[in-house]
Design a protein around this motif. Sequence first.
Motif, PDB file in Angstrom:
ATOM      1  N   LEU B 275     -31.964  31.521-120.294  1.00  0.00           N
ATOM      2  CA  LEU B 275     -32.527  32.498-119.367  1.00  0.00           C
ATOM      3  C   LEU B 275     -33.327  31.806-118.264  1.00  0.00           C
ATOM      4  N   ASN B 276     -33.066  32.214-117.043  1.00  0.00           N
ATOM      5  CA  ASN B 276     -33.826  31.721-115.889  1.00  0.00           C
ATOM      6  C   ASN B 276     -35.000  32.667-115.700  1.00  0.00           C
ATOM      7  N   LYS B 279     -36.115  33.713-112.169  1.00  0.00           N
ATOM      8  CA  LYS B 279     -35.206  34.649-111.503  1.00  0.00           C
ATOM      9  C   LYS B 279     -35.358  36.048-112.084  1.00  0.00           C
ATOM     10  N   ALA B 280     -35.516  36.093-113.373  1.00  0.00           N
ATOM     11  CA  ALA B 280     -35.653  37.401-114.029  1.00  0.00           C
ATOM     12  C   ALA B 280     -36.886  38.118-113.540  1.00  0.00           C
ATOM     13  N   TYR B 284     -37.009  41.628-111.492  1.00  0.00           N
ATOM     14  CA  TYR B 284     -37.748  42.773-112.001  1.00  0.00           C
ATOM     15  C   TYR B 284     -38.737  43.287-110.975  1.00  0.00           C
ATOM     16  N   GLN B 314     -39.169  43.895-120.830  1.00  0.00           N
ATOM     17  CA  GLN B 314     -37.824  43.775-120.247  1.00  0.00           C
ATOM     18  C   GLN B 314     -37.178  42.466-120.674  1.00  0.00           C
ATOM     19  N   LEU B 315     -37.992  41.400-120.790  1.00  0.00           N
ATOM     20  CA  LEU B 315     -37.446  40.099-121.172  1.00  0.00           C
ATOM     21  C   LEU B 315     -36.688  40.218-122.494  1.00  0.00           C
ATOM     22  N   LYS B 318     -33.399  41.686-122.155  1.00  0.00           N
ATOM     23  CA  LYS B 318     -32.352  40.825-121.611  1.00  0.00           C
ATOM     24  C   LYS B 318     -31.849  39.856-122.673  1.00  0.00           C
TER      25      LYS B 318
END
Lengths: 314, 333
Positions: B275-276, B279-280, B284, B314-315, B318
């Motif tokens: 996971l980046n 960027k996430a 968001y 949210q993380l 994902k």
Amino acid sequence: MMKIKTPRNGRVRRELEKRAPKLVETGKKTLILQGTKTSGTLNGVLSEIYHLKKGGAVRFTRKNDNIRPFESGGETSLEFFSLKTDCSIFVYGSHSKKRPNNLVIGRMYDHHVYDLVEVGVENFKSIESFTYDKKMAPRVGSKPFIAFVGEGFENVDELKHLKEVLLDLLRGEVVENINLAGLDRAYVCTAISSNKVYLTHCAIRLKKSGTVVPRMELVEVGPSMDLVVRRHRLPNEGLRKEAMRTAKDQPKKKIKNVSSDAIEGTIGKIYIPDQKVGDVALPNKAKGVKRERREAKKKEANERASKKQKEESE
Amino acid sequence: METQKPFQVDVGNLLAFNPFHNFPSLPTSRDELVKGCLEEGTKLIQAVADSLFNLPSTEDVDGPLVKLPPPTTKLPREKHLPKPKPPTKWEEFAKKKGIQKRKKDKVLWDEQTGTWKRRFGYDRVNDDKDIPIIEAKMTDEPGEDPFAKRQDDKKKRVEKQEKNRLQNLKQAAKLGALPSHVQLAATALPITGTQAPPKKVTKDELGNVAGMAATSTASGGKFDRKLLGEKPAKKQGKHRKFLPVVEGSGIGSREKEQTENVLNKLISKHSHEILNVGKAVTMYNVKKEKKARNRKNQEGKSSSTSNKLKPKKQLHKKAAKKGPESSKKRMAK
């Protein structure tokens, strides 16, 4: 589509006319500037040359690292400066390990490089190091005597070129009349060897001698240095021919209303303005001058006197 | 000691040249050299002064004034010789027809007011605005304003004169004899159909264009000959880095690292590392701000502070998303 641009100021117009090419040219202005690195002696040399040519010289004090006079692309900056300051001789000083205390003296024709001479400065003695009687110091802007000594100036190509360039640099303005009392400086250049020239600046002391011509005495005053010729570039033949062209001596000032005839010689025309008959003062109008009136008055007086006598007698 | 005495003296330049002197042996000490030079110099200058003081002189306030002869040594000019101005079209016509120039008076008699008025400028003779009545002629069209017509005629005459003047100057410029105070400037000529002036190109743009042109060469402009002062091209575009041909297969082996990275991405053993995070977070935040803006437009409330509390939730979402994918792949293997 072209637009005509003319200066809206009288001052600007006069400046442009000063810079326009003339038939007979007056002195060239000198541009003195330096390269990336200069040494102490070179700084002294440049500032003293500026002093000697105070009236007609421009001194740039910043370093210019994109000027390389002997390379084909490195002259654009020089030509730009020459165009903007209207200078036709430049003296460019730089110092490097390969060429210590380097001085490039160059001339411009139409603001493009005409010829160059590169010399190295050795044994420089500045003005302060000379002791002399301050009263004899030459004044700024006086026309100098220039003396070249040595057969090297005749035989060696590079020295011949250097002689011409030095003459151009040291000459000053070309004048028609000169005041003999104001001659107080001289430059002496001696060719010591086939590539070395000793240049010095002296004040002149005039001493009484028997004849009209006073005896000259030179006293070393100003900077003195040894110039070692390193490189030089002569101008192209075509360019040289064009630059050496002079206007044939034309009668510059045409005297008006004078013409010459083969038979009668010089004839002049005199123009007399129209006589204004109405405005001319009548000569008889001056008071008390008219003889007839005076006489008439006298006669009247006499007549009256005689009449009275007659009456009395009657 | 030189036996011949002829120095070359140029009185106009106050110059003297002794071509016959030579130092037989260089004097050892500098002082002697200097003395010798000064002696020679004095002799030369004495020679110049001899001829100079013998010239006819006039007495002036400061001292005797002498008229110098013109210099004999020729030196190059600093600018070209001025070229004579070519005759203008009118001058040629006048010469052909034999028309002489007439001297014009400064003031003219004005019939209308009965005074002397100047020829041009403020309060001039025959001004267009001073005409009270223009009589109608048979040739006049009805509905045409004669006063306006007069003004138009004058404008046309002035434009014609300007055009002629420009033509004369262009002719002079072609021969190189433009007067010193005049400059002919080319105004912008639009090549396109629109009247918009062409955009001025900045220095950076020119550099970019040069770089773009350079990439069209086979070597990408790397070996192009550069002008004096042109800076080397900045690193533009993709530059590939190739692995060395011979390398050991130990720990620092770059090939191994490269293949490992690729495999990890595909197999995603440690999916949470893939996971980046940055960027996430950005994605968001952008989404949140958009929502807030929409809400603002409807309500007028700003809810930017409440966004910061939500990201962590949210993380996990994902990560959870990636979970089933990776498990699928594991199953496939």
